[in-house]
Scaffold this active site. Structure first.
Site, PDB file in Angstrom:
ATOM      1  N   HIS A   1     133.131  39.275 -99.582  1.00 27.22           N
ATOM      2  CA  HIS A   1     132.531  39.766-100.829  1.00 27.22           C
ATOM      3  C   HIS A   1     132.488  41.293-100.893  1.00 27.22           C
ATOM      4  O   HIS A   1     132.254  41.985 -99.896  1.00 27.22           O
ATOM      5  CB  HIS A   1     131.112  39.213-100.997  1.00 27.22           C
ATOM      6  CG  HIS A   1     130.163  39.773 -99.967  1.00 27.22           C
ATOM      7  ND1 HIS A   1     129.454  40.923-100.167  1.00 27.22           N
ATOM      8  CD2 HIS A   1     129.858  39.340 -98.727  1.00 27.22           C
ATOM      9  CE1 HIS A   1     128.736  41.186 -99.102  1.00 27.22           C
ATOM     10  NE2 HIS A   1     128.965  40.247 -98.202  1.00 27.22           N
TER      11      HIS A   1
ATOM     12  N   HIS B   1     148.662  45.631 -96.698  1.00 31.30           N
ATOM     13  CA  HIS B   1     149.001  44.287 -96.227  1.00 31.30           C
ATOM     14  C   HIS B   1     147.935  43.837 -95.223  1.00 31.30           C
ATOM     15  O   HIS B   1     147.775  44.460 -94.175  1.00 31.30           O
ATOM     16  CB  HIS B   1     150.390  44.341 -95.568  1.00 31.30           C
ATOM     17  CG  HIS B   1     150.855  43.025 -95.014  1.00 31.30           C
ATOM     18  ND1 HIS B   1     152.089  42.881 -94.431  1.00 31.30           N
ATOM     19  CD2 HIS B   1     150.275  41.808 -94.953  1.00 31.30           C
ATOM     20  CE1 HIS B   1     152.250  41.621 -94.029  1.00 31.30           C
ATOM     21  NE2 HIS B   1     151.148  40.959 -94.331  1.00 31.30           N
TER      22      HIS B   1
HETATM   23  O1  JB2 Z   1     167.206  46.885-101.655  1.00 36.15           O
HETATM   24  C1  JB2 Z   1     167.085  45.653-101.558  1.00 36.15           C
HETATM   25  C2  JB2 Z   1     166.992  44.978-100.303  1.00 36.15           C
HETATM   26  N1  JB2 Z   1     166.973  45.418 -99.009  1.00 36.15           N
HETATM   27  C3  JB2 Z   1     166.859  44.314 -98.236  1.00 36.15           C
HETATM   28  N2  JB2 Z   1     167.050  44.860-102.677  1.00 36.15           N
HETATM   29  C4  JB2 Z   1     166.938  43.488-102.621  1.00 36.15           C
HETATM   30  N3  JB2 Z   1     166.910  42.804-103.772  1.00 36.15           N
HETATM   31  N4  JB2 Z   1     166.837  42.838-101.434  1.00 36.15           N
HETATM   32  C5  JB2 Z   1     166.861  43.566-100.311  1.00 36.15           C
HETATM   33  N5  JB2 Z   1     166.793  43.195 -99.019  1.00 36.15           N
HETATM   34  C6  JB2 Z   1     166.694  41.791 -98.583  1.00 36.15           C
HETATM   35  O2  JB2 Z   1     165.328  41.522 -98.261  1.00 36.15           O
HETATM   36  C7  JB2 Z   1     167.470  41.456 -97.326  1.00 36.15           C
HETATM   37  O3  JB2 Z   1     168.836  41.198 -97.600  1.00 36.15           O
HETATM   38  C8  JB2 Z   1     166.720  40.221 -96.820  1.00 36.15           C
HETATM   39  O4  JB2 Z   1     167.216  39.025 -97.381  1.00 36.15           O
HETATM   40  C9  JB2 Z   1     165.278  40.471 -97.301  1.00 36.15           C
HETATM   41  C10 JB2 Z   1     164.329  40.916 -96.174  1.00 36.15           C
HETATM   42  O5  JB2 Z   1     164.095  39.823 -95.318  1.00 36.15           O
HETATM   43  P1  JB2 Z   1     163.372  39.933 -93.893  1.00 36.15           P
HETATM   44  O6  JB2 Z   1     163.127  38.550 -93.420  1.00 36.15           O
HETATM   45  O7  JB2 Z   1     164.182  40.842 -93.045  1.00 36.15           O
HETATM   46  O8  JB2 Z   1     162.008  40.713 -94.136  1.00 36.15           O
HETATM   47  P2  JB2 Z   1     160.747  40.287 -95.023  1.00 36.15           P
HETATM   48  O9  JB2 Z   1     160.271  41.543 -95.623  1.00 36.15           O
HETATM   49  O10 JB2 Z   1     161.033  39.158 -95.937  1.00 36.15           O
HETATM   50  O11 JB2 Z   1     159.684  39.771 -93.977  1.00 36.15           O
HETATM   51  C11 JB2 Z   1     159.080  40.654 -93.026  1.00 36.15           C
HETATM   52  O12 JB2 Z   1     157.762  40.996 -93.395  1.00 36.15           O
HETATM   53  C12 JB2 Z   1     156.859  39.882 -93.468  1.00 36.15           C
HETATM   54  C13 JB2 Z   1     155.501  40.388 -93.917  1.00 36.15           C
HETATM   55  C14 JB2 Z   1     159.111  39.930 -91.687  1.00 36.15           C
HETATM   56  O13 JB2 Z   1     158.738  40.847 -90.670  1.00 36.15           O
HETATM   57  C15 JB2 Z   1     158.188  38.742 -91.707  1.00 36.15           C
HETATM   58  O14 JB2 Z   1     158.155  38.142 -90.432  1.00 36.15           O
HETATM   59  C16 JB2 Z   1     156.776  39.187 -92.115  1.00 36.15           C
HETATM   60  N6  JB2 Z   1     155.900  38.005 -92.200  1.00 36.15           N
END
Ligand code: JB2
Length: 213
Positions: free
Chosen positions: A139, A148
Site C-alpha cells: 500500500h 523493474h
Molecule cells: O531494436 C529492436 C530489438 N532489439 C532486440 N527492436 C525489436 N522489435 N526487437 C528487438 N530485439 C529482440 O528482443 C531480439 O531479437 C529478441 O527476440 C528480443 C529480446 O529477447 P531476450 O530474451 O534476449 O531478452 P528479454 O528482454 O525478452 O528478456 C530479458 O529480460 C527479462 C526481464 C531476459 O533477461 C529475461 O530472462 C528476463 N526475465
C-alpha cells in the site's frame, strides 16, 4: 472491429507478456515485431520489424506494447516506447489475470504486471514499469517510470522507488524506505535504509558497493 496488438521484441520477457494476454483473451489478434523472423512466442506470427511500424499502423494495428525486458539497462525499452509513441499507437498496460490489483492503485501506460503479483491500496506504478511474477508492491508505494521489480521482490508500504531502477529478484525493501533513480539492487538484498541515485547496492543489510554514474 477486431482488437489487434503488436508486441515489440519476441524474446523471454515477451513470452511472459504474451501468456498473460492469451489467458486474458482481450485481443483478437497479436503480432510480434522483431528483426528475428524466427522469434518463437506462443506460435504468434512475426508480422514485421521496427521499420514496418508505420505501415502496420496504417493497416489497422492500433495498439503496441514494448515486450523486451530490462536488467539494469532500459535504453532499448525507452527507444522502442518512443518509436511507438511517435508513430501514434495506443499503449495499453498489461496485467496478468492472476495478479491482485487494489481498486485504487494507479497503473500507468506501458506497465506489465505478471503472474500472482500484488499491487495494493493507493500504490502508484508509473509508465513502462515492470512488476514481475510474484512481486509484492504494498500500500502507498510509489514506483517511478521504467523501473523493474523482479520476480518475488517485496516492496513494503510507503516505500518509494525512483526512475529506471532495478530491484533484483526476492529483494525486500523495508516500509517507508526511499531508493533513488538509476539504481541496481542485487537479488535477495534486504534494504533497510535509503539508497541514493546512480549506485549498485546489495546484501543484508543492503549497502552501496559501487557508483554507476
Ligand atoms: O531494436 C529492436 C530489438 N532489439 C532486440 N527492436 C525489436 N522489435 N526487437 C528487438 N530485439 C529482440 O528482443 C531480439 O531479437 C529478441 O527476440 C528480443 C529480446 O529477447 P531476450 O530474451 O534476449 O531478452 P528479454 O528482454 O525478452 O528478456 C530479458 O529480460 C527479462 C526481464 C531476459 O533477461 C529475461 O530472462 C528476463 N526475465
Amino acid at each position: 472491429m477486431a482488437k489487434r496488438l503488436l508486441l515489440l521484441g519476441g524474446g523471454g520477457h515477451c513470452r511472459s507478456v504474451a501468456d498473460s494476454l492469451l489467458a486474458d483473451g482481450r485481443y483478437d489478434e497479436i503480432g510480434i515485431v522483431d528483426y528475428d523472423t524466427e522469434a518463437n512466442v506462443a506460435d504468434l506470427p512475426v508480422v514485421g520489424n521496427d521499420e514496418d511500424l508505420p505501415s502496420l499502423f496504417a493497416d489497422g494495428w492500433e495498439e503496441a506494447f514494448v515486450a523486451v525486458g530490462s536488467v539494469g539497462n532500459v535504453s532499448l525499452r525507452r527507444k522502442l516506447f518512443e518509436k511507438i509513441k511517435a508513430v501514434g499507437f495506443s499503449i495499453p498496460h498489461i496485467i496478468d489475470p492472476t495478479a491482485a490489483i487494489a481498486r485504487d492503485a494507479v497503473i500507468g501506460e506501458g506497465v506489465y504486471i505478471g503472474k500472482r503479483a500484488v499491487v495494493n491500496a493507493k500504490a502508484e506504478v508509473e509508465s513502462f514499469a515492470i512488476i514481475n511474477s510474484g512481486a509484492i508492491v504494498e500500500h502507498d508505494v510509489f514506483i517511478d517510470a521504467f523501473t523493474h521489480v523482479s520476480p518475488g521482490a517485496t516492496i513494503c508500504g510507503e516505500a518509494k522507488i525512483g526512475w529506471n531502477t532495478h530491484i533484483g529478484a526476492a529483494a525486500v525493501v523495508k516500509q517507508g524506505v526511499s531508493i533513488g533513480s538509476n539504481v541496481i539492487i542485487g537479488a535477495g538484498s534486504v534494504v533497510l535504509k535509503d539508497i541514493p541515485d546512480f549506485v549498485k547496492a546489495y546484501g543484508n543489510p543492503c549497502k552501496v558497493v559501487e557508483s554507476c554514474q
